[in-house]
Scaffold this motif. Structure first.
Motif, PDB file in Angstrom:
ATOM      1  N   PHE A  14       8.252  -8.766  -0.839  1.00 47.02           N
ATOM      2  CA  PHE A  14       7.415  -7.570  -0.740  1.00 47.02           C
ATOM      3  C   PHE A  14       6.641  -7.268  -2.020  1.00 47.02           C
ATOM      4  O   PHE A  14       5.609  -6.605  -1.982  1.00 47.02           O
ATOM      5  CB  PHE A  14       8.260  -6.357  -0.363  1.00 47.02           C
ATOM      6  CG  PHE A  14       8.771  -6.370   1.051  1.00 47.02           C
ATOM      7  CD1 PHE A  14       8.060  -6.996   2.053  1.00 47.02           C
ATOM      8  CD2 PHE A  14       9.982  -5.762   1.379  1.00 47.02           C
ATOM      9  CE1 PHE A  14       8.522  -7.014   3.373  1.00 47.02           C
ATOM     10  CE2 PHE A  14      10.456  -5.777   2.682  1.00 47.02           C
ATOM     11  CZ  PHE A  14       9.731  -6.399   3.682  1.00 47.02           C
ATOM     12  N   GLN A  15       7.120  -7.768  -3.172  1.00 44.28           N
ATOM     13  CA  GLN A  15       6.497  -7.372  -4.432  1.00 44.28           C
ATOM     14  C   GLN A  15       5.044  -7.814  -4.561  1.00 44.28           C
ATOM     15  O   GLN A  15       4.278  -7.211  -5.319  1.00 44.28           O
ATOM     16  CB  GLN A  15       7.300  -7.904  -5.619  1.00 44.28           C
ATOM     17  CG  GLN A  15       7.164  -9.396  -5.869  1.00 44.28           C
ATOM     18  CD  GLN A  15       7.861  -9.844  -7.141  1.00 44.28           C
ATOM     19  OE1 GLN A  15       8.447  -9.032  -7.851  1.00 44.28           O
ATOM     20  NE2 GLN A  15       7.800 -11.123  -7.439  1.00 44.28           N
ATOM     21  N   ILE A  16       4.633  -8.871  -3.836  1.00 47.16           N
ATOM     22  CA  ILE A  16       3.246  -9.320  -3.976  1.00 47.16           C
ATOM     23  C   ILE A  16       2.429  -9.131  -2.705  1.00 47.16           C
ATOM     24  O   ILE A  16       1.330  -9.675  -2.587  1.00 47.16           O
ATOM     25  CB  ILE A  16       3.161 -10.789  -4.438  1.00 47.16           C
ATOM     26  CG1 ILE A  16       3.694 -11.745  -3.381  1.00 47.16           C
ATOM     27  CG2 ILE A  16       3.855 -10.993  -5.765  1.00 47.16           C
ATOM     28  CD1 ILE A  16       3.314 -13.191  -3.666  1.00 47.16           C
ATOM     29  N   GLU A  17       2.953  -8.348  -1.766  1.00 42.00           N
ATOM     30  CA  GLU A  17       2.141  -8.027  -0.589  1.00 42.00           C
ATOM     31  C   GLU A  17       0.902  -7.249  -1.032  1.00 42.00           C
ATOM     32  O   GLU A  17       1.004  -6.306  -1.828  1.00 42.00           O
ATOM     33  CB  GLU A  17       2.945  -7.200   0.406  1.00 42.00           C
ATOM     34  CG  GLU A  17       3.895  -8.010   1.263  1.00 42.00           C
ATOM     35  CD  GLU A  17       3.146  -8.965   2.181  1.00 42.00           C
ATOM     36  OE1 GLU A  17       2.224  -8.510   2.889  1.00 42.00           O
ATOM     37  OE2 GLU A  17       3.493 -10.164   2.193  1.00 42.00           O
ATOM     38  N   PRO A  18      -0.280  -7.623  -0.553  1.00 39.08           N
ATOM     39  CA  PRO A  18      -1.508  -6.961  -1.013  1.00 39.08           C
ATOM     40  C   PRO A  18      -1.633  -5.515  -0.567  1.00 39.08           C
ATOM     41  O   PRO A  18      -2.233  -4.694  -1.271  1.00 39.08           O
ATOM     42  CB  PRO A  18      -2.618  -7.821  -0.394  1.00 39.08           C
ATOM     43  CG  PRO A  18      -1.970  -8.522   0.760  1.00 39.08           C
ATOM     44  CD  PRO A  18      -0.546  -8.740   0.361  1.00 39.08           C
ATOM     45  N   ALA A  19      -1.073  -5.188   0.586  1.00 38.33           N
ATOM     46  CA  ALA A  19      -1.109  -3.803   1.071  1.00 38.33           C
ATOM     47  C   ALA A  19       0.252  -3.151   0.839  1.00 38.33           C
ATOM     48  O   ALA A  19       1.280  -3.842   0.833  1.00 38.33           O
ATOM     49  CB  ALA A  19      -1.460  -3.775   2.559  1.00 38.33           C
ATOM     50  N   PRO A  20       0.286  -1.847   0.640  1.00 36.61           N
ATOM     51  CA  PRO A  20       1.575  -1.175   0.422  1.00 36.61           C
ATOM     52  C   PRO A  20       2.539  -1.408   1.581  1.00 36.61           C
ATOM     53  O   PRO A  20       2.140  -1.359   2.747  1.00 36.61           O
ATOM     54  CB  PRO A  20       1.184   0.307   0.321  1.00 36.61           C
ATOM     55  CG  PRO A  20      -0.256   0.303  -0.067  1.00 36.61           C
ATOM     56  CD  PRO A  20      -0.850  -0.912   0.574  1.00 36.61           C
ATOM     57  N   VAL A  21       3.792  -1.689   1.248  1.00 33.84           N
ATOM     58  CA  VAL A  21       4.842  -1.833   2.247  1.00 33.84           C
ATOM     59  C   VAL A  21       5.672  -0.566   2.226  1.00 33.84           C
ATOM     60  O   VAL A  21       6.177  -0.157   1.177  1.00 33.84           O
ATOM     61  CB  VAL A  21       5.736  -3.058   1.955  1.00 33.84           C
ATOM     62  CG1 VAL A  21       6.838  -3.183   3.004  1.00 33.84           C
ATOM     63  CG2 VAL A  21       4.898  -4.332   1.902  1.00 33.84           C
ATOM     64  N   SER A  22       5.810   0.073   3.366  1.00 35.28           N
ATOM     65  CA  SER A  22       6.495   1.362   3.411  1.00 35.28           C
ATOM     66  C   SER A  22       7.982   1.205   3.113  1.00 35.28           C
ATOM     67  O   SER A  22       8.583   0.150   3.347  1.00 35.28           O
ATOM     68  CB  SER A  22       6.319   2.010   4.784  1.00 35.28           C
ATOM     69  OG  SER A  22       7.068   1.309   5.763  1.00 35.28           O
ATOM     70  N   THR A  23       8.567   2.276   2.615  1.00 35.85           N
ATOM     71  CA  THR A  23      10.011   2.295   2.376  1.00 35.85           C
ATOM     72  C   THR A  23      10.762   2.043   3.672  1.00 35.85           C
ATOM     73  O   THR A  23      11.779   1.347   3.693  1.00 35.85           O
ATOM     74  CB  THR A  23      10.428   3.645   1.775  1.00 35.85           C
ATOM     75  OG1 THR A  23       9.702   3.859   0.546  1.00 35.85           O
ATOM     76  CG2 THR A  23      11.917   3.678   1.486  1.00 35.85           C
ATOM     77  N   ALA A  24      10.246   2.577   4.775  1.00 35.08           N
ATOM     78  CA  ALA A  24      10.912   2.402   6.071  1.00 35.08           C
ATOM     79  C   ALA A  24      10.991   0.932   6.461  1.00 35.08           C
ATOM     80  O   ALA A  24      12.031   0.470   6.966  1.00 35.08           O
ATOM     81  CB  ALA A  24      10.172   3.197   7.146  1.00 35.08           C
ATOM     82  N   ILE A  25       9.916   0.172   6.242  1.00 36.66           N
ATOM     83  CA  ILE A  25       9.933  -1.259   6.561  1.00 36.66           C
ATOM     84  C   ILE A  25      10.918  -1.989   5.661  1.00 36.66           C
ATOM     85  O   ILE A  25      11.666  -2.868   6.110  1.00 36.66           O
ATOM     86  CB  ILE A  25       8.518  -1.856   6.428  1.00 36.66           C
ATOM     87  CG1 ILE A  25       7.628  -1.346   7.561  1.00 36.66           C
ATOM     88  CG2 ILE A  25       8.562  -3.382   6.429  1.00 36.66           C
ATOM     89  CD1 ILE A  25       6.181  -1.789   7.459  1.00 36.66           C
ATOM     90  N   LYS A  26      10.939  -1.649   4.383  1.00 32.21           N
ATOM     91  CA  LYS A  26      11.878  -2.290   3.459  1.00 32.21           C
ATOM     92  C   LYS A  26      13.322  -2.032   3.890  1.00 32.21           C
ATOM     93  O   LYS A  26      14.143  -2.966   3.942  1.00 32.21           O
ATOM     94  CB  LYS A  26      11.656  -1.766   2.039  1.00 32.21           C
ATOM     95  CG  LYS A  26      10.303  -2.134   1.445  1.00 32.21           C
ATOM     96  CD  LYS A  26      10.101  -1.442   0.107  1.00 32.21           C
ATOM     97  CE  LYS A  26       8.720  -1.731  -0.469  1.00 32.21           C
ATOM     98  NZ  LYS A  26       8.462  -0.979  -1.705  1.00 32.21           N
ATOM     99  N   VAL A  27      13.628  -0.791   4.209  1.00 28.18           N
ATOM    100  CA  VAL A  27      14.996  -0.434   4.602  1.00 28.18           C
ATOM    101  C   VAL A  27      15.375  -1.118   5.904  1.00 28.18           C
ATOM    102  O   VAL A  27      16.481  -1.667   6.042  1.00 28.18           O
ATOM    103  CB  VAL A  27      15.128   1.105   4.718  1.00 28.18           C
ATOM    104  CG1 VAL A  27      16.451   1.489   5.379  1.00 28.18           C
ATOM    105  CG2 VAL A  27      15.012   1.752   3.345  1.00 28.18           C
TER     106      VAL A  27
END
Length: 304
Positions: A14-27
């Motif tokens: 996720f650290q280099i995804e060009p668009a923001p990744v939501s906290t919900a997706i990470k969790v």
């Protein structure tokens, strides 16, 4: 020999995804990896958000995940300040990282390799006070995009310094996908000769298509701890062209086809990778996610 996979997608992916990744997706990703039986997850990193904005929600992620007793939740920390933040969130493991090559370390961390290692002493001491194990990562163990080949003695010097600090094991990383199977076998054998009881983890990228071949080469040398990233997301933001961690789905599929136990539900991983591809909005490089398992059979065409 059972194989233990650490999924690094929630951090390294996720650290280099060009668009923001939501906290919900990470969790959700972390929770589903744990439910699928992944024994270790690098869940986030406690770096300054100015340098890695995607990790700005590290505390929230760690506070929100649904922890499984069978899963170890690791986090990356760059320094003492990061470790202090991280330990408040109750991780099972702190991961450190330094580059074997001076050029990459200066590009990544703005200091020399051994200056960085010296700065880890208080981090390890603090973790030990909290009863949290520490793993020492060695980026560019198999080659540097700026310098080329990295001598084995250089890697051994870094390992020796890590062990003097009191780490529980090391991760040798092929940060830009420069390794080949013969090289992997040579370096692993050399390290094992010097440190026969060392817990060795390997972190490969598939930048040039040799990721799983390198995993197998290391497995033949007795290594059974590997990093992989769900769907093959991620890479190093400080190395030119270094996309493509090896995919957790492809890695688990390979071992299962070889009859090697991982304890992971491959079908659940495939569905997770497919869902993640939709959520991120771009194709993921996972092969098995697209082609299916080799055991998946298809009906004959009706006109045969």
């Amino acid at each position: 020999m059972k194989v233990y996979i650490t999924d690094v997608g929630p951090r390294d992916g996720f650290q280099i995804e060009p668009a923001p990744v939501s906290t919900a997706i990470k969790v959700e990703t972390i929770n589903r990896l744990a439910e699928a039986g992944v024994p270790s997850i690098e869940s986030t990193s406690f770096v300054h958000p100015r340098y890695v904005p995607q990790m700005a929600d590290a505390e929230e992620v760690m506070a929100t995940i649904r922890r499984q007793d069978s899963t170890q939740y690791a986090v990356l920390v760059p320094n003492l300040r990061g470790a202090e933040r991280a330990l408040k969130t109750r991780p099972d493991q702190l991961n450190l990282v330094v580059s074997a090559s001076e050029s990459h370390n200066r590009a990544n961390l703005k200091r020399s390799t051994f200056e960085t290692l010296a700065g880890f002493q208080p981090v390890v001491e603090l973790a030990q006070k909290h009863g949290v194990r520490v793993i020492g990562g060695i980026a560019t163990s198999f080659g540097c995009p700026f310098e080329g080949g990295v001598p084995a003695e250089r890697v051994l010097d870094v390992i020796a310094r890590y062990l003097s600090l009191g780490v529980s094991g090391v991760v040798m990383a092929d940060t830009t996908g420069m390794a080949n199977p013969q090289q992997v076998r040579r370096l692993v054998s050399t390290v094992r000769e010097r440190h026969p009881d060392l817990e060795i983890h390997l972190h490969f990228h598939n930048t040039r298509g040799m990721g799983l071949a390198n995993v197998y080469a290391a497995y033949l040398e007795g290594v059974n701890h590997f990093d992989a990233s769900i769907g093959g997301i991620g890479g190093c933001p400080f190395a030119p062209g270094a996309t493509g961690n090896i995919d957790t789905v492809d890695t688990v599929h390979m071992f299962h086809e070889m009859g090697v136990e991982t304890g992971i539900d491959l079908d659940a991983l495939i569905v997770l990778a497919q869902d993640l591809q939709t959520e991120l909005g771009h194709d993921l490089p996972s092969q098995v996610m697209r082609a299916g398992k080799t055991s998946d059979l298809h009906p004959l065409p009706a006109d045969i």
